[in-house]
Enzyme design. Structure first.
Site, PDB file in Angstrom:
ATOM      1  N   GLN A 110     -14.188   2.939   1.267  1.00 20.65           N
ATOM      2  CA  GLN A 110     -13.580   2.369   0.057  1.00 20.65           C
ATOM      3  C   GLN A 110     -13.284   3.490  -0.933  1.00 20.65           C
ATOM      4  O   GLN A 110     -14.172   4.291  -1.252  1.00 20.65           O
ATOM      5  CB  GLN A 110     -14.515   1.338  -0.591  1.00 20.65           C
ATOM      6  CG  GLN A 110     -13.873   0.665  -1.812  1.00 20.65           C
ATOM      7  CD  GLN A 110     -14.785  -0.364  -2.489  1.00 20.65           C
ATOM      8  OE1 GLN A 110     -15.971  -0.487  -2.154  1.00 20.65           O
ATOM      9  NE2 GLN A 110     -14.232  -1.087  -3.434  1.00 20.65           N
ATOM     10  N   VAL A 150     -11.044   2.829  -3.816  1.00 18.20           N
ATOM     11  CA  VAL A 150     -10.734   2.257  -5.135  1.00 18.20           C
ATOM     12  C   VAL A 150     -11.780   1.185  -5.448  1.00 18.20           C
ATOM     13  O   VAL A 150     -11.884   0.183  -4.734  1.00 18.20           O
ATOM     14  CB  VAL A 150      -9.312   1.646  -5.157  1.00 18.20           C
ATOM     15  CG1 VAL A 150      -9.012   1.077  -6.543  1.00 18.20           C
ATOM     16  CG2 VAL A 150      -8.268   2.690  -4.783  1.00 18.20           C
ATOM     17  N   HIS A 193      -6.942  -5.794   2.262  1.00 15.77           N
ATOM     18  CA  HIS A 193      -5.794  -5.232   2.981  1.00 15.77           C
ATOM     19  C   HIS A 193      -5.234  -6.326   3.890  1.00 15.77           C
ATOM     20  O   HIS A 193      -5.993  -6.991   4.619  1.00 15.77           O
ATOM     21  CB  HIS A 193      -6.234  -4.064   3.874  1.00 15.77           C
ATOM     22  CG  HIS A 193      -6.778  -2.871   3.149  1.00 15.77           C
ATOM     23  ND1 HIS A 193      -6.039  -1.720   2.953  1.00 15.77           N
ATOM     24  CD2 HIS A 193      -7.992  -2.634   2.601  1.00 15.77           C
ATOM     25  CE1 HIS A 193      -6.783  -0.826   2.319  1.00 15.77           C
ATOM     26  NE2 HIS A 193      -7.971  -1.356   2.090  1.00 15.77           N
ATOM     27  N   HIS A 251     -10.370  -5.453  -3.108  1.00 12.39           N
ATOM     28  CA  HIS A 251      -9.012  -5.619  -2.602  1.00 12.39           C
ATOM     29  C   HIS A 251      -9.047  -6.007  -1.144  1.00 12.39           C
ATOM     30  O   HIS A 251      -9.933  -5.594  -0.396  1.00 12.39           O
ATOM     31  CB  HIS A 251      -8.159  -4.355  -2.805  1.00 12.39           C
ATOM     32  CG  HIS A 251      -8.800  -3.094  -2.340  1.00 12.39           C
ATOM     33  ND1 HIS A 251      -9.794  -2.456  -3.038  1.00 12.39           N
ATOM     34  CD2 HIS A 251      -8.593  -2.344  -1.222  1.00 12.39           C
ATOM     35  CE1 HIS A 251     -10.172  -1.365  -2.389  1.00 12.39           C
ATOM     36  NE2 HIS A 251      -9.454  -1.276  -1.273  1.00 12.39           N
ATOM     37  N   ASP A 281       0.852  -1.189   0.000  1.00  9.14           N
ATOM     38  CA  ASP A 281       0.000   0.000   0.000  1.00  9.14           C
ATOM     39  C   ASP A 281       0.891   1.243   0.000  1.00  9.14           C
ATOM     40  O   ASP A 281       1.890   1.316   0.720  1.00  9.14           O
ATOM     41  CB  ASP A 281      -0.912  -0.008   1.239  1.00  9.14           C
ATOM     42  CG  ASP A 281      -2.058   0.977   1.107  1.00  9.14           C
ATOM     43  OD1 ASP A 281      -3.215   0.522   1.029  1.00  9.14           O
ATOM     44  OD2 ASP A 281      -1.802   2.199   1.069  1.00  9.14           O
ATOM     45  N   ASN A 315     -12.841  -3.131   2.589  1.00  6.62           N
ATOM     46  CA  ASN A 315     -13.776  -2.021   2.679  1.00  6.62           C
ATOM     47  C   ASN A 315     -14.746  -2.086   1.505  1.00  6.62           C
ATOM     48  O   ASN A 315     -14.326  -2.304   0.360  1.00  6.62           O
ATOM     49  CB  ASN A 315     -13.019  -0.686   2.661  1.00  6.62           C
ATOM     50  CG  ASN A 315     -12.175  -0.488   3.913  1.00  6.62           C
ATOM     51  OD1 ASN A 315     -12.594  -0.851   5.008  1.00  6.62           O
ATOM     52  ND2 ASN A 315     -10.987   0.062   3.756  1.00  6.62           N
TER      53      ASN A 315
HETATM   54  P1  AMP Z   1      -9.669   1.391   0.271  1.00  8.72           P
HETATM   55  O1  AMP Z   1      -9.720   2.669   1.051  1.00  8.72           O
HETATM   56  O2  AMP Z   1     -10.097   0.184   1.055  1.00  8.72           O
HETATM   57  O3  AMP Z   1     -10.382   1.508  -1.052  1.00  8.72           O
HETATM   58  O4  AMP Z   1      -8.137   1.117  -0.011  1.00  8.72           O
HETATM   59  C1  AMP Z   1      -7.456   1.635  -1.105  1.00  8.72           C
HETATM   60  C2  AMP Z   1      -6.004   1.616  -0.737  1.00  8.72           C
HETATM   61  O5  AMP Z   1      -5.249   1.802  -1.915  1.00  8.72           O
HETATM   62  C3  AMP Z   1      -5.575   2.713   0.248  1.00  8.72           C
HETATM   63  O6  AMP Z   1      -5.051   2.125   1.430  1.00  8.72           O
HETATM   64  C4  AMP Z   1      -4.509   3.487  -0.525  1.00  8.72           C
HETATM   65  O7  AMP Z   1      -3.449   3.920   0.277  1.00  8.72           O
HETATM   66  C5  AMP Z   1      -4.078   2.464  -1.565  1.00  8.72           C
HETATM   67  N1  AMP Z   1      -3.503   3.017  -2.789  1.00  8.72           N
HETATM   68  C6  AMP Z   1      -4.013   4.030  -3.536  1.00  8.72           C
HETATM   69  N2  AMP Z   1      -3.250   4.241  -4.617  1.00  8.72           N
HETATM   70  C7  AMP Z   1      -2.230   3.348  -4.547  1.00  8.72           C
HETATM   71  C8  AMP Z   1      -1.097   3.065  -5.359  1.00  8.72           C
HETATM   72  N3  AMP Z   1      -0.854   3.759  -6.508  1.00  8.72           N
HETATM   73  N4  AMP Z   1      -0.250   2.081  -4.987  1.00  8.72           N
HETATM   74  C9  AMP Z   1      -0.477   1.394  -3.849  1.00  8.72           C
HETATM   75  N5  AMP Z   1      -1.541   1.601  -3.036  1.00  8.72           N
HETATM   76  C10 AMP Z   1      -2.401   2.558  -3.374  1.00  8.72           C
END
Ligand code: AMP
Length: 114
Positions: free
Chosen positions: A94, A96, A102, A100, A30, A87
């Site tokens: 969430q 993205v 974590h 996914h 992350d 999430n």
């Molecule tokens: P969520 O909030 O559960 O959707 O988690 C998305 C995660 O993606 C967050 O913890 C971000 O820090 C992580 N994230 C966003 N962009 C990137 C990236 N380019 N490379 C690695 N992690 C990322």
């Protein structure tokens, strides 16, 4: 359809610190780690979130669940323990829209989360 951020990472169009990959999934660090170890495990298939998964995804989801343990062991988390988080949606934070998991560990983790 436009690729998600995590599809672009899986396809190596955006750089990331990949720790594991196979034909079905990719795991990478992350970018904003919440703990000393914070890995995201994502299927190559862009399922938006766990609520959008269907019976057709059963084998893929089982594969991901088994990879969680493998990755945690490889990251040295097996002994001390670790947390997995998925999430789903806005209220869960969430950001993205690509399923996914974590994998977080390497320090004591508070429960319940805020
Ligand atoms: P969520 O909030 O559960 O959707 O988690 C998305 C995660 O993606 C967050 O913890 C971000 O820090 C992580 N994230 C966003 N962009 C990137 C990236 N380019 N490379 C690695 N992690 C990322």
């Amino acid at each position: 359809m436009q690729k998600t951020l995590f599809q672009k990472i899986a396809d190596k169009e955006i750089p990331a610190a990949i720790v594991y990959e196979d034909e079905l999934c990719v795991a990478f660090r992350d970018i904003a780690p919440a703990a000393p170890v914070h890995v995201l495990l994502v299927p190559r298939k862009p399922i938006p979130d766990i609520a959008a998964a269907t019976a057709e995804d059963a084998a893929l989801l089982a594969h991901l669940m088994l990879k969680v343990g493998d990755i945690a062991r490889a990251e040295g988390l097996a002994e001390g323990g670790f947390r997995t988080v998925m999430n789903t949606g806005e209220q869960a934070g969430q950001t993205v829209p690509h399923l996914h998991i974590h994998i977080i560990g390497g320090r004591s983790l508070q429960w319940p989360p805020g």
